[in-house]
Design an enzyme around this catalytic site. Sequence first.
Site, PDB file in Angstrom:
ATOM      1  N   TYR A 240     -50.597   5.803   5.852  1.00 36.53           N
ATOM      2  CA  TYR A 240     -49.711   4.799   6.333  1.00 36.53           C
ATOM      3  C   TYR A 240     -49.537   3.787   4.865  1.00 36.53           C
ATOM      4  CZ  TYR A 240     -50.338   5.735  11.338  1.00 36.53           C
ATOM      5  OH  TYR A 240     -50.224   6.627  12.521  1.00 36.53           O
ATOM      6  N   ASP A 268     -42.831   7.999  10.242  1.00 36.68           N
ATOM      7  CA  ASP A 268     -41.938   7.792  11.676  1.00 36.68           C
ATOM      8  C   ASP A 268     -42.578   6.589  12.284  1.00 36.68           C
ATOM      9  OD1 ASP A 268     -44.738   8.615  12.177  1.00 36.68           O
ATOM     10  OD2 ASP A 268     -43.919  10.542  13.306  1.00 36.68           O
ATOM     11  N   HIS A 359     -45.242  12.469  15.992  1.00 37.62           N
ATOM     12  CA  HIS A 359     -46.528  11.491  16.162  1.00 37.62           C
ATOM     13  C   HIS A 359     -47.474  11.857  17.600  1.00 37.62           C
ATOM     14  CE1 HIS A 359     -47.734   7.922  13.953  1.00 37.62           C
ATOM     15  NE2 HIS A 359     -48.842   7.992  14.487  1.00 37.62           N
TER      16      HIS A 359
END
Length: 506
Positions: A240, A268, A359
């Site tokens: 991330y 995403d 995800h």
Amino acid sequence: MSGKGALSGTEVATHNSRASCWIIVHGKVYDVTDFLDEHPGGSKIILKYAGKDATCEYEPIHPPNAISDNLPPEKCLGPVDMGTVKRVEIKITDQEKARLGRLQLRPPLDEILNLHDFEAIAKLVMPEKAWAYYSSAADDEITHRENHAAYHRIWFRPRILRDMTHVDWSTRILGHRSSMPVYITATALGKLGHPDGELNLTRAAAKHGVIQMIPTLASCSLDDLMDAAQPGQVQFLQLYVNKDRQVTRRIVQHAEKRGIKALFITVDAPQLGRREKDMRMKFDAEDPDEVTKSGGEVDRSQGAAKAITGFIDPGLSWKDIPWFKSITKMPLILKGVQCWEDALEAYDQNLAGVVLSNHGGRQLDFARSGIEVLVEVVEKFKEKRGITFPNPRFQLFVDGGVRRATDVLKAVALGATSVGIGRPFLYAFSAYGTEGVDKALQILHDEFEMNLRLIGAQTIADVVPSMVDATNIHSHVVAVPGDRLYDSNYESMQHARLRETTRAKM
């Protein structure tokens, strides 16, 4: 931890109010007074441990560095002499006693026959908070269910009378050998389900020769997971991207120095999806009246997950790709690509591949399944550039909804190099620890051996497009066979409910 200069537990215990709130985590004292109203889980849970050791509450639901990342450095007041700290008495509720009782009733592992079985048992023996976090998905959870259902729109076209005496389901992922076309994909907060967290995955991955993708938001540190790896064991890192690029640079370069073999950048999640099962769990865990009385407003709009994702940069864009190339030599893969146009852009920017993923259905509801996007990507790459798959120059990965080796083989036939599996391994270790993940991987091995023989493919390279019929993959309302095991594990979403009334004391 103790020694010269350490604070005493007696002194820390005096800072036990909203006006001055200190807590102890992993032997260090933190002043969280100014953070109380910002804490995504609410102030009440912190005030419960004001002046006390909060490690037992903190550890399962936060990555190791969460507290240092969210507090200014000066708020860490230093070590505490743990010998002077009064132990927090943990009260076991009737609900927890019942859960521990169910834990003793787990069937032996030889009665677990498939990945669905792990989920069925985990749902009964996991803490409720952990189940809500792991199982939840965005909005109405349409995409979460579609991820699995999409595989039901693909049928096999087996070949016969081929010598199936020997079959080999090993493959190579980004140049690294894997015993099967499966990798353990990144999932956050492993210690919610088991005290050893992601270490369970590292150990089982080593035994079975599969690759573990380490999450940014693991409950265990990157170094702990890499130290636990066996010599030569391959690990990837899911990233991330932090708003502070220097933090991201440090993470990436440290990972590369330690031997991480590929970087999967999550693309995403510019904002977190609304995972309502998780949100209801957090709402019930804290009395809003108490928060109001204490003067703090708590944003519970994202549930438990918001507590660990506030650092993610919503400004991440294609313009950042050259910067990533400048800070690492690791192969770069974009995780969370959901259409052929973005996959082609990633190819044009000389990235190593993409994960076609939504995800796990936890972000945008009504995003299409990874397996459906795979069909579209393969078709458009051939149409636009004459590129076919599998392709060593640019590898396609899929995750979401996989429960059987047949699901994986369908993806491989359609052009995927490998498939990521996440939740089933979480459920396996939540119910049975490392031995559960070991069993889950062995089940997949057994399924691969059987199914390669039955479709007439001696090796993974022999699993080709002509072995599947994906004619209906884009037809979202076509009738498909129901998966009774999957459906029985799926927990329906709930409406808001009236509060329970309690009988007034006499």
